[in-house]
Scaffold this motif. Structure first.
Motif, short mmCIF file in Angstrom:
data_model
loop_
_atom_site.label_atom_id
_atom_site.label_comp_id
_atom_site.label_asym_id
_atom_site.label_seq_id
_atom_site.Cartn_x
_atom_site.Cartn_y
_atom_site.Cartn_z
N PHE A 276 0.87 -1.17 0.00
CA PHE A 276 0.00 0.00 0.00
C PHE A 276 0.91 1.23 0.00
CE2 PHE A 276 -2.79 -3.25 1.66
CZ PHE A 276 -4.02 -2.94 1.11
N GLU A 277 0.91 1.94 -1.11
CA GLU A 277 1.77 3.12 -1.21
C GLU A 277 0.92 4.36 -1.37
OE1 GLU A 277 5.82 4.78 -3.10
OE2 GLU A 277 4.93 3.05 -4.05
N LEU A 278 1.25 5.38 -0.58
CA LEU A 278 0.49 6.62 -0.62
C LEU A 278 0.61 7.27 -1.99
CD1 LEU A 278 -1.27 8.50 1.09
CD2 LEU A 278 0.81 9.72 1.76
N SER A 279 -0.52 7.43 -2.66
CA SER A 279 -0.55 8.02 -3.99
C SER A 279 -0.78 9.53 -3.92
CB SER A 279 -1.66 7.38 -4.82
OG SER A 279 -1.76 7.96 -6.10
N TYR A 280 -1.80 9.94 -3.15
CA TYR A 280 -2.02 11.37 -2.95
C TYR A 280 -2.87 11.58 -1.70
CZ TYR A 280 -6.67 10.57 -5.04
OH TYR A 280 -7.93 10.12 -5.31
N THR A 281 -2.85 12.79 -1.20
CA THR A 281 -3.72 13.16 -0.07
C THR A 281 -4.58 14.34 -0.50
OG1 THR A 281 -2.04 14.67 0.84
CG2 THR A 281 -2.07 12.41 1.68
N GLN A 282 -5.80 14.38 0.03
CA GLN A 282 -6.68 15.53 -0.20
C GLN A 282 -7.56 15.71 1.02
OE1 GLN A 282 -9.38 15.37 -3.57
NE2 GLN A 282 -9.43 17.62 -3.67
N PHE A 283 -7.27 16.77 1.77
CA PHE A 283 -8.03 17.08 2.96
C PHE A 283 -9.12 18.10 2.62
CE2 PHE A 283 -3.91 15.62 4.44
CZ PHE A 283 -4.28 14.73 5.44
N PRO A 284 -10.13 18.22 3.45
CA PRO A 284 -11.22 19.17 3.16
C PRO A 284 -10.70 20.59 2.93
CG PRO A 284 -11.82 17.74 4.98
CD PRO A 284 -10.39 17.45 4.67
N GLN A 285 -11.24 21.24 1.91
CA GLN A 285 -10.85 22.60 1.52
C GLN A 285 -9.35 22.71 1.20
OE1 GLN A 285 -12.96 22.66 4.72
NE2 GLN A 285 -14.52 22.48 3.13
N SER A 286 -8.77 21.63 0.72
CA SER A 286 -7.35 21.64 0.35
C SER A 286 -7.17 21.03 -1.04
CB SER A 286 -6.52 20.84 1.36
OG SER A 286 -6.62 21.39 2.64
N THR A 287 -6.08 21.38 -1.68
CA THR A 287 -5.77 20.82 -3.00
C THR A 287 -5.14 19.44 -2.84
OG1 THR A 287 -3.60 21.89 -3.00
CG2 THR A 287 -5.43 23.09 -4.02
N VAL A 288 -5.07 18.73 -3.97
CA VAL A 288 -4.47 17.39 -3.98
C VAL A 288 -2.95 17.50 -3.90
CG1 VAL A 288 -4.12 15.31 -5.35
CG2 VAL A 288 -6.37 16.39 -5.27
N THR A 289 -2.35 16.68 -3.04
CA THR A 289 -0.89 16.56 -2.98
C THR A 289 -0.52 15.18 -3.48
OG1 THR A 289 -0.77 18.04 -1.06
CG2 THR A 289 1.13 16.63 -1.50
N ASN A 290 0.17 15.13 -4.62
CA ASN A 290 0.55 13.86 -5.22
C ASN A 290 1.86 13.36 -4.63
OD1 ASN A 290 -1.57 13.42 -7.14
ND2 ASN A 290 -0.73 15.12 -8.33
N TYR A 291 1.97 12.04 -4.54
CA TYR A 291 3.20 11.42 -4.05
C TYR A 291 3.81 10.49 -5.09
CZ TYR A 291 2.20 13.34 0.54
OH TYR A 291 1.97 14.20 1.57
N SER A 292 3.05 9.53 -5.57
CA SER A 292 3.66 8.55 -6.48
C SER A 292 2.63 7.96 -7.45
CB SER A 292 4.31 7.42 -5.68
OG SER A 292 3.35 6.76 -4.88
N THR A 293 1.83 8.82 -8.06
CA THR A 293 0.82 8.30 -8.97
C THR A 293 1.45 7.76 -10.26
OG1 THR A 293 -0.79 9.85 -8.08
CG2 THR A 293 -1.29 8.87 -10.21
N THR A 294 2.41 8.49 -10.80
CA THR A 294 3.10 8.09 -12.03
C THR A 294 4.59 8.16 -11.80
OG1 THR A 294 3.23 10.35 -12.91
CG2 THR A 294 1.22 9.08 -13.39
N TRP A 295 5.35 7.61 -12.75
CA TRP A 295 6.81 7.72 -12.64
C TRP A 295 7.25 9.18 -12.66
CZ3 TRP A 295 9.33 4.24 -10.46
CH2 TRP A 295 9.10 2.88 -10.68
N GLU A 296 6.53 9.99 -13.41
CA GLU A 296 6.85 11.42 -13.45
C GLU A 296 6.68 12.04 -12.07
OE1 GLU A 296 5.56 15.49 -15.88
OE2 GLU A 296 4.50 13.60 -16.23
N ASP A 297 5.59 11.67 -11.36
CA ASP A 297 5.38 12.17 -10.00
C ASP A 297 6.49 11.72 -9.07
OD1 ASP A 297 2.98 13.41 -10.68
OD2 ASP A 297 1.83 11.58 -10.33
N VAL A 298 6.87 10.43 -9.20
CA VAL A 298 7.93 9.88 -8.35
C VAL A 298 9.22 10.67 -8.53
CG1 VAL A 298 9.43 7.89 -7.98
CG2 VAL A 298 6.97 7.56 -8.23
N VAL A 299 9.61 10.85 -9.79
CA VAL A 299 10.88 11.52 -10.10
C VAL A 299 10.85 12.96 -9.62
CG1 VAL A 299 12.34 12.34 -11.97
CG2 VAL A 299 11.46 10.01 -12.00
N LYS A 300 9.76 13.67 -9.87
CA LYS A 300 9.68 15.07 -9.47
C LYS A 300 9.70 15.22 -7.95
CE LYS A 300 7.45 17.01 -13.56
NZ LYS A 300 6.24 17.67 -14.13
N THR A 301 9.02 14.30 -7.26
CA THR A 301 9.02 14.35 -5.80
C THR A 301 10.43 14.19 -5.24
OG1 THR A 301 6.77 13.46 -5.69
CG2 THR A 301 8.11 13.28 -3.70
#
Length: 676
Positions: A276-301
């Protein structure tokens, strides 16, 4: 009679059902302790009768969201070889901040034995619990169960609390012993979106349940006096936040053991596991924070982390040294060799893996010591400073497994690369004995991910294309009693040279020689010498003279011997009838033997083995073997074997097994001498 039989069957069914399903902690039955063999694997030395893991994200006002994991295991010991499973380890991760560390609680454990027909319960005490610091990032709690004997059953449970919500330990659904019953679950609030990555050969179908929960927040309003101070009185208000949960459950039975095999690499790559790997978080009234949805996200993070990308741009701490170093360089290959040798010799690896720096490249350079990232990001930066097209390469080590899916946790290492006309030159300066494109074995694991300056990435094959060779030349004299003496010269190249240097350099030569003598069963070695051990541009060359007894069978007036003597292989490493895993040799390799044997005076050759040459399909490997009679009463052996691929798919296993068996058989065929 019929009614009696039916009644008996009814009671048996009830008894068996209770025995199979009562997995409450401490409710061990006599039947479990009396069990002699594992029902699904009679060869098992131990088994999990029950294995339970419950992980969930919990919220408290003082800590916020935390990951809780509850473990309960019931282990059966069938024979003395299973005693190792009576020792368990709780692994706890920690960060530089002690406040961000995992902790355990609620540890309870019992050993159950049958003594005089009665069930005896022995409680784990404090003297069986050992806490140790493995590294600055990892602590271990080692649990050694009391009164273990053949037949024992162990119950153990504990709870781990973790602040690291992105680092959920893998759900391991298959171990090196059978699992009779397994229950596992993971529950998270809707604010945390986890990807599910599964590997292995077990059919895994998690059950998804959604639910509703709420968090109650309490806040206290206090009244101030005329001086601005609070009076300590006020009102408390409470508010509830409702949220949805996702719960994934696994219920499996009769899971076979997964046992290690030769040339597997890392057996965990094939173990049935769910991540189970954290892909993104989204809390109420907040924007999405991506962690590892795609290889591009992984590399940029990773690249945007201050302990990675910004470290590549620092150069002021070394520029004078590199300017002076490169004064004599006339081309890019010389620049690569000079800078790589400088970093390899200037820096000492502190033993820590990591894709991110701990203390930074500047401090590491000053102290001449650092982790993997500090050394190899520094190396990359220096290559760029010299005008070379250099990039960091993310790697998952062999012990860490293969990152099949976009994952941050899947990478635990970083090396350097330089773009050339022939592709990438790969470099790892943590190894004192590595050379360009000859990486430490720990990094030879499928593909690395090259991170470009703009944060994009591409993959590069980590397995070498250049073959590692051993070339053996031997002059041997055989006497009438079957003893031999002579001299051997062995030349080691590429990865074989790297492995030799790792063993030889830094060791006491006397102990190194003694180890070699013991390996060959009491052989006596003299005139031992190693050349080019510190000249990494050349292969290592080892020479020595030797004497060894009982290397031939003397029967009547005949002598029987293999010209390979103590150098021959005695058994095939591949023994299973079938195999589901690829054959991982690590790197392509070859060996060549040229052996001249002088036979005893008064004897002549009666027969010699027939020459052979055979190969694996698709040019994956070859073997050649030829013995000839030489001048001056001698026989000469020429033998060559090659494995041309680092990783061979499992569908070739039957061919590989046959290939190795035929090699072993040929190496053990005998030359026959007869008395004249």
């Amino acid at each position: 009679m019929k009614n009696t039989t039916n009644l008996l069957l009814f009671f048996l069914l009830i008894t068996c059902s209770a025995f199979a399903q009562d997995f409450r902690f401490g409710k061990v039955s006599k039947e479990e302790v009396s069990q002699k063999k594992c029902p699904i694997d009679s060869s098992a030395n131990a088994a999990y009768l029950y294995k339970s893991r419950r992980s969930y994200i919990n919220y408290t006002e003082n800590k916020g969201f935390h990951l809780i994991t509850e473990i309960f295991e019931r282990i059966k010991i069938y024979d003395a070889d299973g005693f190792d499973h009576a020792t368990q380890i709780i692994s706890l991760y920690k960060s530089d901040s002690r406040s961000d560390s995992e902790s355990y609680s609620g540890l309870k454990a019992y050993t159950y034995n049958l003594v005089g027909g009665k069930l005896e319960e022995i409680k784990l005490k404090n003297d069986g619990i050992f806490e140790e610091e493995v590294s600055k990032y990892r602590d271990h709690v080692k649990i050694t169960m009391p009164n273990i004997s053949v037949g024992s059953v162990i119950d153990i449970k504990y709870r781990v609390e973790s602040p690291f919500l992105s680092n959920v330990d893998d759900f391991v659904l298959q171990t090196d012993i059978p699992i009779m019953n397994l229950e596992a679950s993971f529950k998270s609030p809707e604010y945390f979106n986890y990807k599910i990555n599964a590997r292995g050969y077990l059919p895994i179908s998690p059950n998804l349940e959604t639910g509703n929960e709420k968090i109650t927040f309490a806040s206290k309003a206090q009244y101030g006096n005329s001086y601005g101070a609070y009076s300590g009185t006020g009102t408390t208000s409470r508010s509830d936040v409702d949220f949805r949960t996702n719960k994934y459950s696994f219920n499996l039975k009769d899971i076979p053991a997964l046992r290690d095999e030769p040339y597997v690499g890392n057996i965990d790559n094939y173990r049935s596991t769910v991540k189970f790997e954290l892909s993104y978080t989204q809390f109420p009234q907040s924007t999405v924070t991506n962690y590892s949805t795609t290889w591009e996200d992984v590399v940029k993070t990773i690249y945007k982390n201050d302990s990675f990308g910004s470290e590549l741009n620092k150069s002021g701490y070394y520029d004078d040294h590199i300017d002076q170093l490169l004064e004599s360089a006339t081309n890019d290959l010389e620049k690569i060799a000079l800078i790589f040798g400088y970093v390899r010799n200037h820096m000492s690896w502190n033993g820590y893996y990591g894709k991110l720096t701990d203390n930074g490249v500047k401090r590491a350079y000053k102290e001449r010591s650092g982790n993997v990232a500090e050394i190899n990001l520094m190396l990359t930066s220096m290559m760029r400073y010299a005008g070379l097209e250099s990039y960091p390469v993310l790697v998952s080590t062999r012990s860490n497994g293969i990152p099949l899916f976009p994952t941050i946790d899947g990478y635990n290492y970083v090396i350097a690369s330089v773009k050339s006309d022939n592709g990438f030159v790969l470099l790892d300066a943590t190894s004192k004995f590595s050379t360009p494109n000859v990486l430490p074995t720990r990094t030879l694991n499928w593909e690395g991910r090259v991170i470009r300056n703009d944060g994009s990435s591409t993959t590069v094959n980590l397995y070498p294309s250049i073959k590692a060779k051993n070339t053996v030349s031997a002059m041997v004299t055989l006497d009438e009693q079957g003893s031999i003496n002579g001299s051997i010269r062995t030349v080691f190249s590429n990865h074989n040279a790297l492995k030799y240097r790792e063993k030889y350099i830094g060791s006491e030569q006397e102990s190194f020689i003694q180890s070699k003598e013991n390996t060959y069963g009491g052989m006596e070695i003299e005139e031992f010498n190693v050349a080019n051990d510190l000249d990494f541009s050349k292969p290592v060359m080892e020479t020595y003279s030797f004497t060894k007894e009982s290397q031939a069978e003397v029967i009547g007036d005949k002598i029987y011997f293999s010209p390979l003597f103590f150098m021959r292989d005695l058994e095939n490493p591949f023994k299973l009838e079938k195999r589901e895993f690829p054959i991982d040799f690590g790197y392509p390799s070859g060996s060549k033997y040229m052996i001249n044997v002088v036979i005893p005076e008064g004897y002549e050759v009666e027969s010699i083995p027939e020459p052979v040459a055979f190969s694996l399909p698709d040019n994956l490997g070859t073997f050649k073997f030829k013995i000839t009679e030489g001048a001056n009463s001698s026989v000469q052996l020429m033998m060559e074997s090659d494995i041309n691929s680092s990783l061979i798919p499992a569908n070739y296993y039957k061919s590989i097994k046959t290939f190795f068996q035929e090699m072993v058989d040929k190496e053990n065929e005998k030359v026959v001498l007869k008395k004249v």
